[in-house]
Motif scaffolding. Sequence first.
Motif, PDB file in Angstrom:
ATOM      1  N   UNK A 174       0.880  -1.172   0.000  1.00  0.00           N
ATOM      2  CA  UNK A 174       0.000   0.000   0.000  1.00  0.00           C
ATOM      3  C   UNK A 174       0.920   1.225   0.000  1.00  0.00           C
ATOM      4  N   UNK A 175       0.768   2.090  -0.991  1.00  0.00           N
ATOM      5  CA  UNK A 175       1.655   3.242  -1.087  1.00  0.00           C
ATOM      6  C   UNK A 175       0.975   4.329  -1.903  1.00  0.00           C
ATOM      7  N   UNK A 176       1.743   5.360  -2.226  1.00  0.00           N
ATOM      8  CA  UNK A 176       1.263   6.472  -3.034  1.00  0.00           C
ATOM      9  C   UNK A 176       1.653   6.255  -4.494  1.00  0.00           C
ATOM     10  N   UNK A 177       0.954   6.884  -5.431  1.00  0.00           N
ATOM     11  CA  UNK A 177       1.155   6.599  -6.867  1.00  0.00           C
ATOM     12  C   UNK A 177       2.563   6.808  -7.400  1.00  0.00           C
ATOM     13  N   UNK A 178       3.345   7.694  -6.788  1.00  0.00           N
ATOM     14  CA  UNK A 178       4.655   7.998  -7.362  1.00  0.00           C
ATOM     15  C   UNK A 178       5.584   6.792  -7.418  1.00  0.00           C
ATOM     16  N   UNK A 179       5.341   5.802  -6.573  1.00  0.00           N
ATOM     17  CA  UNK A 179       6.235   4.652  -6.536  1.00  0.00           C
ATOM     18  C   UNK A 179       6.185   3.871  -7.843  1.00  0.00           C
ATOM     19  N   UNK A 183      10.332   1.984 -13.117  1.00  0.00           N
ATOM     20  CA  UNK A 183      10.951   2.114 -14.435  1.00  0.00           C
ATOM     21  C   UNK A 183      12.431   2.467 -14.346  1.00  0.00           C
ATOM     22  N   UNK A 184      12.930   2.681 -13.136  1.00  0.00           N
ATOM     23  CA  UNK A 184      14.325   3.071 -12.937  1.00  0.00           C
ATOM     24  C   UNK A 184      15.086   1.898 -12.311  1.00  0.00           C
ATOM     25  N   UNK A 185      15.924   1.209 -13.080  1.00  0.00           N
ATOM     26  CA  UNK A 185      16.643   0.043 -12.538  1.00  0.00           C
ATOM     27  C   UNK A 185      17.594   0.384 -11.394  1.00  0.00           C
ATOM     28  N   UNK A 230      14.306  -3.262  -8.356  1.00  0.00           N
ATOM     29  CA  UNK A 230      14.692  -4.564  -8.884  1.00  0.00           C
ATOM     30  C   UNK A 230      13.546  -5.217  -9.638  1.00  0.00           C
ATOM     31  N   UNK A 231      12.373  -4.602  -9.603  1.00  0.00           N
ATOM     32  CA  UNK A 231      11.234  -5.100 -10.365  1.00  0.00           C
ATOM     33  C   UNK A 231      10.913  -4.103 -11.475  1.00  0.00           C
ATOM     34  N   UNK A 232      10.209  -4.559 -12.496  1.00  0.00           N
ATOM     35  CA  UNK A 232       9.926  -3.739 -13.671  1.00  0.00           C
ATOM     36  C   UNK A 232       8.454  -3.319 -13.692  1.00  0.00           C
ATOM     37  N   UNK A 233       8.133  -2.236 -14.415  1.00  0.00           N
ATOM     38  CA  UNK A 233       6.735  -1.767 -14.462  1.00  0.00           C
ATOM     39  C   UNK A 233       5.744  -2.833 -14.885  1.00  0.00           C
ATOM     40  N   UNK A 234       6.143  -3.687 -15.842  1.00  0.00           N
ATOM     41  CA  UNK A 234       5.220  -4.714 -16.326  1.00  0.00           C
ATOM     42  C   UNK A 234       4.965  -5.813 -15.301  1.00  0.00           C
ATOM     43  N   UNK A 256       5.260   3.985 -17.716  1.00  0.00           N
ATOM     44  CA  UNK A 256       5.145   3.532 -16.335  1.00  0.00           C
ATOM     45  C   UNK A 256       3.779   3.841 -15.740  1.00  0.00           C
ATOM     46  N   UNK A 257       2.982   4.659 -16.439  1.00  0.00           N
ATOM     47  CA  UNK A 257       1.659   4.994 -15.930  1.00  0.00           C
ATOM     48  C   UNK A 257       0.685   3.850 -16.184  1.00  0.00           C
TER      49      UNK A 257
END
Length: 207
Positions: A104-109, A114-116, A120-124, A192-193
């Motif tokens: 549970x977090x805010x949208x900016x995360x 998208x930033x490696x 360590x995880x990817x947007x997809x 990333x959106x």
Amino acid sequence: MKDTGMPYGFVFQGADYEGGVANALEFIWNAGGRVMTLNLSVMGEIGQNMTDPNIITVDSKTAAHGLEIARSMITEGIAPEAVSNYHEVESREAFLSGKAVFMRHWPYVHQMTADPEQSEIRPEQVGLAALPFAAGQKSSYSCLGGWNLMVNKRSSANARKALSRIKFCPMTGYGSWPSHRTCPHRPAAPPWKPDRSTLRSLSEHIG
């Protein structure tokens, strides 16, 4: 968690600060509880409508049930014991390092995935969903809000430019969530959106 090899099932902001209050409210609301009533219109002694002050209701059974659910996340091993001291940084670091299934977090995360160098995880690999709610409830509630952009109605010289800026921010690299219900219908966002159908669905749960 055992099947995924991840140590945590869920992380959130549980520390004693503003973010912890937001999380507590969501647990309470999604269990059917409330902290206080809205202003109530009641009949006065001479027949006039009067406003009754807010009535504190956080001591209700449903509100207590919401906090019991939060506590059970720790006692049942779903969240780490340290989550009671987690702020935004600790919870996102656990999730972005692949140590938690849900967060549970805010949208900016979502932008950070998208930033490696930060994730360590990817947007997809990440999906967005409304917060779950307790059995017997019909809808989810979120405490998202507060980063609102607006133009003073008395502005004149730069009002149009300011409005253009406001329209630009939510759908670009700022990591903000569009607060107006028409935003999810606007042109395509960065990769990333979340897609627009997801935005439309989640916007119904913003409190």
